[in-house]
Structures are given as C-alpha cells and as structure tokens.
Design a protein around this motif. Sequence first.
Motif, mmCIF file in Angstrom:
data_model
loop_
_atom_site.group_PDB
_atom_site.id
_atom_site.type_symbol
_atom_site.label_atom_id
_atom_site.label_comp_id
_atom_site.label_asym_id
_atom_site.label_seq_id
_atom_site.Cartn_x
_atom_site.Cartn_y
_atom_site.Cartn_z
ATOM 1 N N UNK A 57 -19.272 -26.775 -2.547
ATOM 2 C CA UNK A 57 -20.454 -26.705 -1.699
ATOM 3 C C UNK A 57 -20.935 -25.293 -1.442
ATOM 4 N N UNK A 58 -20.434 -24.339 -2.202
ATOM 5 C CA UNK A 58 -20.837 -22.949 -2.025
ATOM 6 C C UNK A 58 -20.658 -22.163 -3.307
ATOM 7 N N UNK A 59 -20.855 -20.863 -3.228
ATOM 8 C CA UNK A 59 -20.872 -20.042 -4.433
ATOM 9 C C UNK A 59 -19.506 -19.716 -5.037
ATOM 10 N N UNK A 60 -18.399 -19.918 -4.290
ATOM 11 C CA UNK A 60 -17.090 -19.537 -4.825
ATOM 12 C C UNK A 60 -16.992 -18.032 -4.981
ATOM 13 N N UNK A 61 -16.072 -17.604 -5.849
ATOM 14 C CA UNK A 61 -15.951 -16.189 -6.166
ATOM 15 C C UNK A 61 -15.024 -15.383 -5.294
ATOM 16 N N UNK A 62 -14.278 -16.043 -4.398
ATOM 17 C CA UNK A 62 -13.399 -15.331 -3.473
ATOM 18 C C UNK A 62 -11.992 -15.920 -3.501
ATOM 19 N N UNK A 63 -11.027 -15.111 -3.123
ATOM 20 C CA UNK A 63 -9.687 -15.563 -2.742
ATOM 21 C C UNK A 63 -9.551 -15.192 -1.272
ATOM 22 N N UNK A 64 -9.323 -16.181 -0.421
ATOM 23 C CA UNK A 64 -9.223 -15.953 1.021
ATOM 24 C C UNK A 64 -7.844 -16.388 1.487
ATOM 25 N N UNK A 65 -7.128 -15.459 2.120
ATOM 26 C CA UNK A 65 -5.749 -15.709 2.544
ATOM 27 C C UNK A 65 -5.573 -15.493 4.045
ATOM 28 N N UNK A 66 -4.632 -16.234 4.602
ATOM 29 C CA UNK A 66 -4.279 -16.124 6.012
ATOM 30 C C UNK A 66 -3.099 -15.174 6.175
ATOM 31 N N UNK A 67 -3.246 -14.211 7.069
ATOM 32 C CA UNK A 67 -2.211 -13.239 7.425
ATOM 33 C C UNK A 67 -1.510 -12.604 6.226
ATOM 34 N N UNK A 68 -2.261 -12.069 5.263
ATOM 35 C CA UNK A 68 -1.590 -11.367 4.174
ATOM 36 C C UNK A 68 -1.019 -10.039 4.676
ATOM 37 N N UNK A 69 0.092 -9.644 4.130
ATOM 38 C CA UNK A 69 0.668 -8.347 4.459
ATOM 39 C C UNK A 69 0.066 -7.330 3.494
ATOM 40 N N UNK A 70 -0.641 -6.356 4.042
ATOM 41 C CA UNK A 70 -1.304 -5.341 3.237
ATOM 42 C C UNK A 70 -0.487 -4.056 3.269
#
Length: 185
Positions: A57-70
């Motif tokens: 239902x949208x454009x896609x193109x992302x990886x979205x993560x919860x609480x990643x350790x950077x």
Amino acid sequence: MTRKPATYADLEALPSNQVGEIVNGELYASPRPASRHVLAASHLQGELHGPFDRGRGGPGGWIILTEPELHLGKDVLVPDLAGWRRERMPRVPDVVGFTMAPDWLCEVLSPSTSRLDRVRKLPVYAREGVKHVWLVDPLQRTLEVFRLEGSHYLLVGTHQDAETVHAEPFEALPLELRVLWEDVE
C-alpha cells in the motif's frame, strides 16, 4: 580526576531492565520505557512498516527496525526506530551493532531521556549524516520533524494531537498522529 571512557563491557554489565548507550565516551543507562513510550513507538513502527518497509500500500524502499544498536564511531546509540533506504542497505546485516548510520530515525521522548535525546544524541546523529530525525513526545502528543541541513538540524514542522501529516521522508502517505496515543488512558 579524569574518568575513563565507557566501553562496550560497561554496556554489557548493565541490568536487563536498563537500556545502555555510550555518547561522547559517557555511559548513559535509562530504565526500560513506560507504556506511553512503548505504545507510541510500536504504533509508529506499525504505520510505517507495511507501506515503506514491505511496500504494501505504499512505495516501499526502506528497512525499518525497532531499537537497533548503532555503533557510530565511539558512540553506541539505541534509537526507538531507525530506517535505511534499501539502495544503501539492501539487506539487514547479521550484526549486533549497525555501523552504517540510518537515513531516518525516531526517538520517542520520555521524561528521563528527553534531555539525552535532544542535547547529546542529536549532535551525534548530525555528525554521522542521519538526514531525518523525528522526536515523538507521547505526553505532549507532539511530533517534531527535523531535516539535516549541513551539519545541523532544521525543524521542518511540529505537529500535535490528532493531526494528519505528510512528514518527510515518509510524506508519500498520511500519518494520523492520534494512532500514536489513542490507546492510552
């Protein structure tokens, strides 16, 4: 007396009920977030995941993560949500800490972390080139949208309560802010 910079071992030594981060060599330990914080982060992730991560239902193109350790230089940060454009990170690497700065991230503010998020972490995100930062405050029911301009963030907009917004970089679809706090008594 000069304090020794915090290490990853210091993070590992924290109790499991705390979130640890190292910012500018200093260890910050915060309690696990309260329900308003968790609800806002969970609902926001739910709103963005389908259309932007999965392309439903949208454009896609992302990886979205919860609480990643950077792992950004010597800093170890844990935003509530972070997103990478798939053209930069086509697949999620099998790592404990991400060394590639995200393209977007969101910090959900709590009374105990608001100052850390705004004063200490935002400059690190700017240094590392995170192009978009959202600050969500579930107590004030606000969304602040920032865009990196040069080496500093520009406040693009502040939204509140039940507004429906098209907030960059996810402006392709409307986001109903009431969804972020509607289930809180």
